[in-house]
Design a protein around this motif. Sequence first.
Motif, PDB file in Angstrom:
ATOM      1  N   SER A 254       0.737  -0.985  -0.154  1.00 22.86           N
ATOM      2  CA  SER A 254      -0.026   0.161   0.113  1.00 22.86           C
ATOM      3  C   SER A 254       0.932   1.225  -0.056  1.00 22.86           C
ATOM      4  CB  SER A 254      -1.127   0.143   1.374  1.00 22.86           C
ATOM      5  OG  SER A 254      -1.697  -1.053   1.229  1.00 22.86           O
ATOM      6  N   HIS A 255       1.972   1.404   0.797  1.00 25.26           N
ATOM      7  CA  HIS A 255       2.813   2.226   1.052  1.00 25.26           C
ATOM      8  C   HIS A 255       3.490   2.519  -0.391  1.00 25.26           C
ATOM      9  CE1 HIS A 255       6.311   4.533   3.009  1.00 25.26           C
ATOM     10  NE2 HIS A 255       5.574   5.450   2.500  1.00 25.26           N
ATOM     11  N   ALA A 256       3.834   1.422  -1.168  1.00 28.16           N
ATOM     12  CA  ALA A 256       4.768   1.596  -2.436  1.00 28.16           C
ATOM     13  C   ALA A 256       3.781   2.148  -3.280  1.00 28.16           C
ATOM     14  CB  ALA A 256       5.222   0.166  -2.814  1.00 28.16           C
ATOM     15  N   ARG A 257       2.336   1.764  -3.473  1.00 24.53           N
ATOM     16  CA  ARG A 257       1.482   2.141  -4.391  1.00 24.53           C
ATOM     17  C   ARG A 257       1.206   3.606  -4.224  1.00 24.53           C
ATOM     18  NH1 ARG A 257      -4.823   0.178  -5.217  1.00 24.53           N
ATOM     19  NH2 ARG A 257      -5.121   1.405  -7.121  1.00 24.53           N
ATOM     20  N   ARG A 258       1.300   4.281  -3.112  1.00 27.39           N
ATOM     21  CA  ARG A 258       1.137   5.639  -2.619  1.00 27.39           C
ATOM     22  C   ARG A 258       2.291   6.357  -3.469  1.00 27.39           C
ATOM     23  NH1 ARG A 258      -1.246   3.916   2.069  1.00 27.39           N
ATOM     24  NH2 ARG A 258       0.755   4.234   3.228  1.00 27.39           N
ATOM     25  N   ILE A 259       3.401   5.881  -3.040  1.00 27.28           N
ATOM     26  CA  ILE A 259       4.676   6.409  -3.813  1.00 27.28           C
ATOM     27  C   ILE A 259       4.660   6.490  -5.376  1.00 27.28           C
ATOM     28  CG2 ILE A 259       7.017   6.426  -4.094  1.00 27.28           C
ATOM     29  CD1 ILE A 259       7.137   5.236  -1.191  1.00 27.28           C
ATOM     30  N   VAL A 260       4.278   5.184  -5.888  1.00 24.57           N
ATOM     31  CA  VAL A 260       4.241   5.350  -7.344  1.00 24.57           C
ATOM     32  C   VAL A 260       3.178   6.312  -7.808  1.00 24.57           C
ATOM     33  CG1 VAL A 260       3.303   3.618  -9.205  1.00 24.57           C
ATOM     34  CG2 VAL A 260       4.851   2.769  -7.520  1.00 24.57           C
ATOM     35  N   ASP A 261       1.932   6.570  -7.290  1.00 23.66           N
ATOM     36  CA  ASP A 261       0.923   7.282  -7.730  1.00 23.66           C
ATOM     37  C   ASP A 261       1.648   8.762  -7.768  1.00 23.66           C
ATOM     38  OD1 ASP A 261      -0.374   5.089  -8.275  1.00 23.66           O
ATOM     39  OD2 ASP A 261      -2.015   5.591  -6.887  1.00 23.66           O
ATOM     40  N   GLN A 262       2.071   8.925  -6.563  1.00 21.58           N
ATOM     41  CA  GLN A 262       2.706  10.622  -6.192  1.00 21.58           C
ATOM     42  C   GLN A 262       4.003  10.875  -7.349  1.00 21.58           C
ATOM     43  OE1 GLN A 262       4.134  11.073  -2.402  1.00 21.58           O
ATOM     44  NE2 GLN A 262       4.592  13.353  -2.742  1.00 21.58           N
ATOM     45  N   VAL A 263       4.896   9.875  -7.340  1.00 22.07           N
ATOM     46  CA  VAL A 263       6.128  10.249  -8.062  1.00 22.07           C
ATOM     47  C   VAL A 263       5.691  10.255  -9.698  1.00 22.07           C
ATOM     48  CG1 VAL A 263       8.292   9.678  -8.732  1.00 22.07           C
ATOM     49  CG2 VAL A 263       7.662   9.321  -6.395  1.00 22.07           C
ATOM     50  N   LEU A 264       4.983   9.467 -10.224  1.00 23.19           N
ATOM     51  CA  LEU A 264       4.574   9.057 -11.602  1.00 23.19           C
ATOM     52  C   LEU A 264       3.382  10.158 -11.888  1.00 23.19           C
ATOM     53  CD1 LEU A 264       5.175   5.230 -12.250  1.00 23.19           C
ATOM     54  CD2 LEU A 264       6.828   7.250 -12.423  1.00 23.19           C
ATOM     55  N   LYS A 265       2.861  10.508 -10.951  1.00 23.36           N
ATOM     56  CA  LYS A 265       1.444  11.260 -11.376  1.00 23.36           C
ATOM     57  C   LYS A 265       0.470  10.455 -11.966  1.00 23.36           C
ATOM     58  CE  LYS A 265       4.199  15.528 -11.194  1.00 23.36           C
ATOM     59  NZ  LYS A 265       5.515  15.068 -10.629  1.00 23.36           N
ATOM     60  N   VAL A 266       0.150   9.231 -11.528  1.00 24.34           N
ATOM     61  CA  VAL A 266      -0.777   8.511 -12.257  1.00 24.34           C
ATOM     62  C   VAL A 266      -1.274   7.671 -11.328  1.00 24.34           C
ATOM     63  CG1 VAL A 266       0.811   7.941 -14.082  1.00 24.34           C
ATOM     64  CG2 VAL A 266       0.902   6.426 -12.242  1.00 24.34           C
ATOM     65  N   HIS A 267      -2.516   6.967 -11.797  1.00 21.66           N
ATOM     66  CA  HIS A 267      -3.389   6.145 -10.764  1.00 21.66           C
ATOM     67  C   HIS A 267      -2.831   4.638 -11.119  1.00 21.66           C
ATOM     68  CE1 HIS A 267      -6.623   4.760  -8.406  1.00 21.66           C
ATOM     69  NE2 HIS A 267      -6.986   3.589  -9.347  1.00 21.66           N
TER      70      HIS A 267
END
Length: 343
Positions: A254-267
């Motif tokens: 869950s934490h990794a997914r939040r970082i992915v969405d934030q850095v890549l600016k995607v869902h």
Amino acid sequence: MNHPMMKRLNRSSEWAVEAQGLVKRFGDQYAVNGVDLKVKTGSIYGVLGPNGAGKTTTIRMLATLLRQDAGTARIFGYDVVNEAAIVRQLIGVTGQYASVDESLSATENLVIFSRLLGIGRQEAKRKAAELLEEFGLTEAAKRPLKQFSGGMRRRLDLAASLIAKPPLIFLDEPTTGLDPRTRTQMWDTIRRLVHTGSTVLLTTQYLDEADQLADRIAVIDRGQVVAEGTADELKASVGTSSLHLNVQGADDISHARRIVDQVLKVHSNVSAEAGRITAPMADVDLVTDLLIALRAEGIHLAEISVQKPTLDEVFLTITGHAPKEEKPDGERVDLSVAKEARA
């Protein structure tokens, strides 16, 4: 180019095939409804579509075996209707070389085809042996064709179409019914044809075949070209590449997914596979930032990969339905049809 007819052509001719608005009706049904194609000389051009899409009908019109109801087509600048006799000397078509005699051997049939093309007897025998070896048929060289399997016949069809080394070769579903090993051999042979100066127009319903072989691809569905471009262009047209991350610790997903969405600016999405995160990757440069951010948070990855959209996804997006790997659309052209066309 080695074919003698090419001496009559403009050697700087850019297009081997130019077709515009091709239409063919059978009764009230449109088998082909406004197909446009431009095939660059010296390339492999793939026509991709499911059973019944109109691929075989298009090939038969371009090969002068079927007259179009509307539209125009030129082969190396020659009109397929008004200059059909010249066109037929410039092309090879798999499927029209069924056999001279089913009771004769593969060698005897190839020798006869060579002799009909004006090749001397010794050269015809040499060429037959060479082609049979090329297509893995040497052990069956003396067997009558009536004992050949469907896959063996398809290989012999291609061998026969290459006797005259035509500048343009139409390959209509060339690997249907072949085992994976023979299919790969056919791919290698097709590539060699282009390296030795031929142009290839290939119809197929196999997505991986079009992806592996074709310089450009036309996607045809219900008698119309619905998309055209290189494999990469077609894939890019339906979406960007996707980034796949496998997280080592289940508690970190869950934490990794939040970082992915934030850095890549995607869902992003978490797949059913434990620990796997998939995200669209519009900006490749941001991947480095993502890896740095994950490391800073103490999140360890088991695997990372980038995948382009597949041609399956392209076809589904463009046509609204998945491709069907079935039998070829349209019957194979037998020798009697070919003879009638050449009359």
